[in-house]
Design a protein around this motif. Structure first.
Motif, PDB file in Angstrom:
ATOM      1  N   LEU B  48      -3.761  -0.640  -6.400  1.00  0.00           N
ATOM      2  CA  LEU B  48      -4.204  -1.116  -5.236  1.00  0.00           C
ATOM      3  C   LEU B  48      -5.099  -2.344  -5.252  1.00  0.00           C
ATOM      4  CD1 LEU B  48      -5.535   2.127  -3.398  1.00  0.00           C
ATOM      5  CD2 LEU B  48      -3.293   0.875  -3.040  1.00  0.00           C
ATOM      6  N   ASP B 104      -3.520  -4.939  -0.730  1.00  0.00           N
ATOM      7  CA  ASP B 104      -3.002  -3.534   0.264  1.00  0.00           C
ATOM      8  C   ASP B 104      -4.172  -3.312   1.270  1.00  0.00           C
ATOM      9  OD1 ASP B 104      -0.717  -2.939  -1.598  1.00  0.00           O
ATOM     10  OD2 ASP B 104      -2.400  -3.009  -2.887  1.00  0.00           O
ATOM     11  N   THR B 328       2.159  -2.336   2.213  1.00  0.00           N
ATOM     12  CA  THR B 328       1.708  -1.677   0.736  1.00  0.00           C
ATOM     13  C   THR B 328       2.742  -0.796   0.452  1.00  0.00           C
ATOM     14  OG1 THR B 328       0.097  -0.462  -0.369  1.00  0.00           O
ATOM     15  CG2 THR B 328       0.383   0.039   2.112  1.00  0.00           C
ATOM     16  N   CYS B 334      -3.861   4.458  -0.594  1.00  0.00           N
ATOM     17  CA  CYS B 334      -4.782   3.693   0.298  1.00  0.00           C
ATOM     18  C   CYS B 334      -5.536   4.485   0.999  1.00  0.00           C
ATOM     19  CB  CYS B 334      -3.986   2.859   1.255  1.00  0.00           C
ATOM     20  SG  CYS B 334      -3.220   1.488   0.747  1.00  0.00           S
TER      21      CYS B 334
END
Lengths: 320, 439
Positions: B48, B104, B328, B334
């Motif tokens: 990420l 992201d 993403t 996330c």
């Protein structure tokens, strides 16, 4: 190259060679100039003409930051036409540019004439004069911001200690005080550029002209008026064009010192454009404000351009 | 700083103990167990990147980096953090949403997710999970966090701005308590000025301090930029009343506030030139840290904004939501990270490290010792509960953010207070600009 030379006779021997248009273009002397100019041209188009064109195009759209807009014609300009804040920034910009440029020219010319005289420590003094120009603009702006601070200004403090004033001067809080304060900062920063460039011009003036004039019994004023000034005119035209352009598009000083305040009294078109385009996200309107600067800038450029074309300006002679 | 007693030492000890849980193997064990049990399992090979606002205090960022490290160790997901000044996160996020590439996760300012709600992944499950576990979300967080009936971001924290005042000078002016009503506040400002201990609010283009007080003043008197359908209603008798109030107040302020930016009132307060102003906790923290300003730290306190004729708090504090973009490749990772950030074992030490600059949006964190260890920070505990949302009655999206960024309301007040325009003129300028923003 060697290959071509070796192969060339073979070609002519086997079959009559037809020269293509491309080959002719490649070798033509008249086109050679074009080829040499091409890299510079591409560079100019890519980094100057394209952004300028894009800016003008954006001013006709309702583009927002991060997303393309639709064509809205002259709607942005219509809005600005009735926007009192916009006209205030135009007024501020013209005032800022004209007052600062005139004073910068006067002080700059005076300094240049002074530095052109025989002085002790001439080299050091010339270097010192350049200091305001060397200091990064943001740093000098922060210094001025402190100098003009409503609470901590050293100027107010000194005057108070001398019992000349009873309360701090509100340098940046009162609209007119703020205008004069930022103009002062701009002059401080811009004088070295004018002074040093004019000094360079002064040094190209042949001393024999002065000698001849002295023998003829001229006064210092006459020597300035009839020798220095006419010979300096082309430099003055260039310097003042640049000075006006820099002042008109000034951003850093204002942004650091006042952010356009108080009540937009020191917003210039450049800072106003930034506020609308980047901070508020109205790219289209911001672009319209910067596009509105173009006519003013063009005027400044044209004056010096036409001026430089004239023999009178170039050589101090009459045109006729 | 207060005198050290056994009690303060004990409190300090608790805080230190809480902070200790952040580092060392205990945290890692907890993080691993959490990763096992959490409903969101990061995708294989997930990586990420996050763009966040730049910290106010270094200790907050250090604590955040530790938290992210623990997440990486527990889940194997590497997180790359980059930082931007909080005003610059929005343009970058807008470009990313528009082009479909970029970090992201974005952690920015209040209205950010509402600029592109369809580009934010639906995090309703994360919000519900956290809300249920930690005593529910405060009202303003729900408004900022949801679009329709979907959560499009996770409100992480607020940075509050409250009244800062000097205790002794206020007592001398006859106020043992900071006034809690706008009328009393006007009396207070007048008395303070008469005693030569004036205060001041920024009337220059100060994004934080300037905007927060003019919105407070406008709302406190029942004025509003727009109604709940985003129709511009700034031209009202209430707005005029707010302007009159501000002008009177301006008369009691120290001269020069028209040029103030966000840093000016901090400087003036710490120099002992002003005795009341609006600010985050930064003045107090700075005064505590500097031995030469110890006396100011001891003699100052914080208070809520006075309540106006409308009868309820009308404060405006900044909220920082975190959102994940639909582009993403790792939505589960996330979500896991968002939930992880706000779990008590991570969030408590992190919010403590922020020293009162930041306030939680989940009710359970009211109990964090940071709010009681030093009573002077206590008012900041409640900023999330007291704040209204950007845009007032209207939507919390881009338009409200633009009106704030373009200083429309601030300029209206400045125009009238400094005498550049009369009431009608000042309102007309603002109305015209608002109509364009809200068209």
């Amino acid at each position: 190259m060697a290959d071509i030379i070796l192969k060339a006779p073979c070609n002519t021997a086997s079959a009559p060679h037809r020269v293509t248009a491309w080959e002719r273009l490649k070798a033509d002397r008249n086109w050679l100039g074009f080829w040499f100019m091409l890299p510079a041209g591409v560079f100019l188009i890519l980094f100057l003409a394209y952004p300028l064109g894009l800016g003008i195009w954006l001013s006709f759209t309702d583009a927002r930051l991060g997303r393309p807009g639709d064509f809205v014609g002259i709607e942005n300009y219509q809005f600005l036409w009735d926007d009192s804040t916009f006209w205030l920034t135009v007024f501020n910009t013209l005032l800022y540019t004209s007052v600062a440029s005139v004073i910068k020219f006067a002080i700059g010319l005076y300094l240049a004439l002074l530095l052109n005289e025989r002085l002790p420590f001439k080299a050091i003094i010339r270097a010192v004069v350049l200091i305001p120009f060397i200091v990064p603009t943001v740093l000098s702006a922060i210094a001025f911001w402190w100098l003009f601070d409503p609470q901590f200004s050293i100027i107010s403090w000194s005057l108070r200690k001398l019992h000349l004033i009873s309360a701090n001067i509100d340098f940046l809080g009162d609209p007119w005080n703020a205008r004069w304060s930022v103009i002062f900062a701009n002059i401080w920063r811009g004088v070295p550029f004018v002074a040093i460039t004019l000094l360079a011009g002064l040094q190209t003036v042949s001393p024999s002209l002065y000698e001849a004039a002295i023998i003829d019994g001229s006064t210092p004023w006459q020597r300035f008026r009839y020798i220095t000034y006419p010979l300096l005119t082309p430099i003055i035209a260039v310097v003042m064009t640049f000075s006006v352009l820099f002042t008109f598009t000034d951003f850093q000083l204002i942004w650091v010192m006042t952010r356009g305040g108080p009540v937009n009294a020191t917003h210039l078109m450049a800072t106003f454009s930034y506020q609308r385009a980047i901070m508020s996200g109205y790219l289209g309107e911001g672009a319209a404000i910067s596009t509105a600067m173009i006519p003013f800038l063009l005027c400044a450029i044209l004056v010096s351009w036409f001026g430089l074309q004239r023999r009178k300006w170039q050589q101090g002679e009459s045109d006729d | 700083m207060t005198v050290f007693t056994r009690r303060t030492l004990l409190q300090g000890g608790t805080a230190a103990a809480a902070a200790c849980t952040l580092s060392g193997p205990a945290l890692l064990d907890w993080a691993k167990a959490w990763a096992q049990a959490a409903p969101w399992k990061p995708e294989k090979g997930a990586k990420l990147s996050m763009l966040r606002w730049k910290y106010f205090v270094q200790s907050e960022d250090d604590a955040f980096v530790k938290l992210i490290d623990a997440f990486t160790k527990a889940t194997g997901v590497k997180v790359e953090i980059s930082r931007e000044s909080y005003e610059d996160v929005q343009p970058k996020a807008s470009v990313a949403a528009n082009t479909g590439t970029g970090p992201d996760l974005f952690w920015g300012l209040y209205s950010l997710p509402h600029l592109f709600p369809q580009k934010c992944i639906d995090v309703t499950d994360v919000a519900n999970y956290l809300g249920k576990k930690y005593g529910g979300w405060v009202e303003s967080a729900v408004k900022y966090g949801t679009s329709g009936n979907k959560w499009i971001c996770i409100p992480v924290c607020y940075s509050g701005a409250l009244m800062n005042y000097r205790i002794e000078a206020s007592k001398k002016a006859g106020f043992s308590k900071f006034p809690d009503k706008t009328d009393a506040f006007l009396e207070y400002a007048k008395a303070m000025k008469a005693n030569n201990t004036p205060g001041g609010f920024a009337l220059g283009h100060a994004s934080g301090d300037g905007n927060s007080w003019v919105y407070w003043c406008l709302w406190a008197h029942g004025g509003n930029a727009v109604d709940k359908n985003d129709k511009v209603i700034i031209n009202s008798p209430e707005t005029a009343k707010a302007l009159e109030y501000a002008k009177t107040l301006y008369g009691y302020m120290i001269p020069g506030t028209a040029s103030w930016n966000d840093a000016s009132n901090n400087k003036a307060f710490l120099a002992g030139d002003i005795y009341w102003t609006n600010n985050g906790i930064s003045i107090y923290v700075a005064a505590k840290k500097d031995p030469s300003k110890k006396q100011i730290a001891e003699d100052m306190d914080h208070a809520y904004w006075p309540v106006g004729p409308v009868g309820h708090p009308t404060e405006l504090h900044l909220m920082y939501p975190v959102l994940a973009m639909t582009y993403t490749k790792y939505p589960q990772a996330c979500k896991a990270l968002m939930a992880f950030m706000l779990e008590a074992d991570n969030f408590n030490p992190w919010i403590e490290s922020a020293q009162g600059y930041l306030t939680h949006c989940l009710n359970a964190y009211d109990k964090n010792p940071v709010w009681t260890a030093d009573p002077k920070t206590t008012p900041f505990r409640d900023v999330a509960k007291r704040t209204l949302t950007a845009g007032g009655l209207g939507s919390v999206g881009e338009k409200a953010a633009t009106a704030i960024a373009d200083f429309v309301i601030l300029d209206m007040f400045a125009n009238y207070c400094t005498g550049r325009e009369d009431v009608k003129g000042a309102i007309a300028v603002a109305e015209r600009q608002l109509k364009r923003i809200y068209r």
